[in-house]
Design a protein around this motif. Structure first.
Motif, mmCIF file in Angstrom:
data_model
loop_
_atom_site.group_PDB
_atom_site.id
_atom_site.type_symbol
_atom_site.label_atom_id
_atom_site.label_comp_id
_atom_site.label_asym_id
_atom_site.label_seq_id
_atom_site.Cartn_x
_atom_site.Cartn_y
_atom_site.Cartn_z
ATOM 1 N N ASP A 108 0.826 -1.212 0.000
ATOM 2 C CA ASP A 108 0.000 0.000 0.000
ATOM 3 C C ASP A 108 0.857 1.258 0.000
ATOM 4 O O ASP A 108 0.520 2.247 -0.659
ATOM 5 N N THR A 109 1.957 1.236 0.731
ATOM 6 C CA THR A 109 2.855 2.398 0.774
ATOM 7 C C THR A 109 3.494 2.631 -0.583
ATOM 8 O O THR A 109 3.613 3.769 -1.032
ATOM 9 N N ARG A 110 3.868 1.556 -1.268
ATOM 10 C CA ARG A 110 4.439 1.681 -2.613
ATOM 11 C C ARG A 110 3.417 2.296 -3.565
ATOM 12 O O ARG A 110 3.737 3.169 -4.365
ATOM 13 N N PHE A 111 2.177 1.852 -3.461
ATOM 14 C CA PHE A 111 1.117 2.384 -4.307
ATOM 15 C C PHE A 111 0.896 3.875 -4.035
ATOM 16 O O PHE A 111 0.745 4.670 -4.957
ATOM 17 N N LEU A 112 0.894 4.245 -2.758
ATOM 18 C CA LEU A 112 0.727 5.658 -2.404
ATOM 19 C C LEU A 112 1.885 6.503 -2.923
ATOM 20 O O LEU A 112 1.702 7.625 -3.380
ATOM 21 N N PHE A 113 3.094 5.947 -2.842
ATOM 22 C CA PHE A 113 4.273 6.681 -3.302
ATOM 23 C C PHE A 113 4.242 6.872 -4.814
ATOM 24 O O PHE A 113 4.528 7.951 -5.315
ATOM 25 N N ILE A 114 3.867 5.836 -5.546
ATOM 26 C CA ILE A 114 3.824 5.923 -7.015
ATOM 27 C C ILE A 114 2.789 6.944 -7.467
ATOM 28 O O ILE A 114 3.048 7.757 -8.345
ATOM 29 N N LEU A 115 1.619 6.927 -6.847
ATOM 30 C CA LEU A 115 0.562 7.856 -7.238
ATOM 31 C C LEU A 115 0.701 9.232 -6.590
ATOM 32 O O LEU A 115 0.023 10.165 -6.989
ATOM 33 N N SER A 116 1.577 9.329 -5.615
ATOM 34 C CA SER A 116 1.765 10.569 -4.853
ATOM 35 C C SER A 116 0.434 11.113 -4.352
ATOM 36 O O SER A 116 0.171 12.313 -4.394
ATOM 37 N N ILE A 117 -0.428 10.211 -3.903
ATOM 38 C CA ILE A 117 -1.754 10.605 -3.426
ATOM 39 C C ILE A 117 -1.672 11.175 -2.019
ATOM 40 O O ILE A 117 -2.186 12.248 -1.741
ATOM 41 N N ALA A 118 -1.042 10.434 -1.160
ATOM 42 C CA ALA A 118 -0.987 10.863 0.238
ATOM 43 C C ALA A 118 0.292 11.650 0.478
ATOM 44 O O ALA A 118 1.378 11.229 0.110
ATOM 45 N N LYS A 119 0.132 12.802 1.098
ATOM 46 C CA LYS A 119 1.293 13.627 1.395
ATOM 47 C C LYS A 119 2.083 13.059 2.572
ATOM 48 O O LYS A 119 3.239 13.342 2.734
ATOM 49 N N ASN A 120 1.428 12.247 3.368
ATOM 50 C CA ASN A 120 2.060 11.703 4.570
ATOM 51 C C ASN A 120 2.497 10.262 4.379
ATOM 52 O O ASN A 120 2.408 9.473 5.298
ATOM 53 N N TYR A 121 2.980 9.889 3.199
ATOM 54 C CA TYR A 121 3.351 8.501 2.991
ATOM 55 C C TYR A 121 4.563 8.115 3.827
ATOM 56 O O TYR A 121 4.842 6.932 4.009
ATOM 57 N N LYS A 122 5.275 9.086 4.382
ATOM 58 C CA LYS A 122 6.403 8.764 5.262
ATOM 59 C C LYS A 122 5.910 8.070 6.532
ATOM 60 O O LYS A 122 6.618 7.239 7.099
ATOM 61 N N ILE A 123 4.714 8.387 6.972
ATOM 62 C CA ILE A 123 4.123 7.687 8.121
ATOM 63 C C ILE A 123 3.872 6.235 7.747
ATOM 64 O O ILE A 123 4.111 5.329 8.552
ATOM 65 N N ASN A 124 3.412 5.994 6.515
ATOM 66 C CA ASN A 124 3.212 4.616 6.058
ATOM 67 C C ASN A 124 4.540 3.869 5.960
ATOM 68 O O ASN A 124 4.598 2.677 6.254
#
Length: 153
Positions: A108-124
């Motif tokens: 899920d974190t990889r998916f968020l990083f690729i799409l740059s959807i969540a600004k807080n992916y560092k928490i993930n």
């Protein structure tokens, strides 16, 4: 076999629980599991089912580890030799559950990083790292519990 020999347990009790190995690993399980729980709860939800599984595993393992720690400190494992089997079973299941959580959170974190959807992916990312650390600690505890169980039988 005498009744005194039947009631001895290789799992320590009282304050020795917090100073003996592998029981001292329960403190790390408690900390890493709590961090996964807190970090995942503070992130945005894009995959509710995934977050639900991660939260279930982290809360379940947090509660059961805390309960086992309290029970071991109270010395309930001296009443039955089955507690070593309970220790093995729980830590094996927790290791498998946390492995699934760590892989799911990493995906899920990889998916968020690729799409740059969540600004807080560092928490993930932090939740993923702590999930893998919890997996490692639970696995080590499970292996050592298996060895203790085999040597006590």
């Amino acid at each position: 076999m005498s009744s005194a020999a039947a009631l001895t347990s290789p799992i320590p009790s009282g304050g020795k629980v917090c100073t003996s190995f592998p029981e001292i690993l329960m403190i790390f399980e408690f900390v890493f599991g709590g961090l996964v729980w807190i970090l995942v709860a503070s992130t945005r939800v894009l995959f509710p089912a995934d977050q639900g599984w991660v939260m279930f595993v982290s809360v379940f393992c947090f509660v059961i580890t805390t309960l086992l720690l309290i029970l071991y400190m109270a010395g309930v494992q001296k009443s039955s030799s089955a507690w070593t089997a309970v220790d093995v079973f729980y830590h094996f299941i927790a290791a498998v559950f946390y492995l699934s959580v760590a892989v799911l959170e990493a995906s899920d974190t990889r998916f968020l990083f690729i799409l740059s959807i969540a600004k807080n992916y560092k928490i993930n990312i932090a939740a993923t790292v702590f999930a893998f650390l919890a997996t490692l600690v639970y696995t080590i505890h499970a292996i050592l519990s298996i060895l203790r169980w085999k040597s006590s039988s």
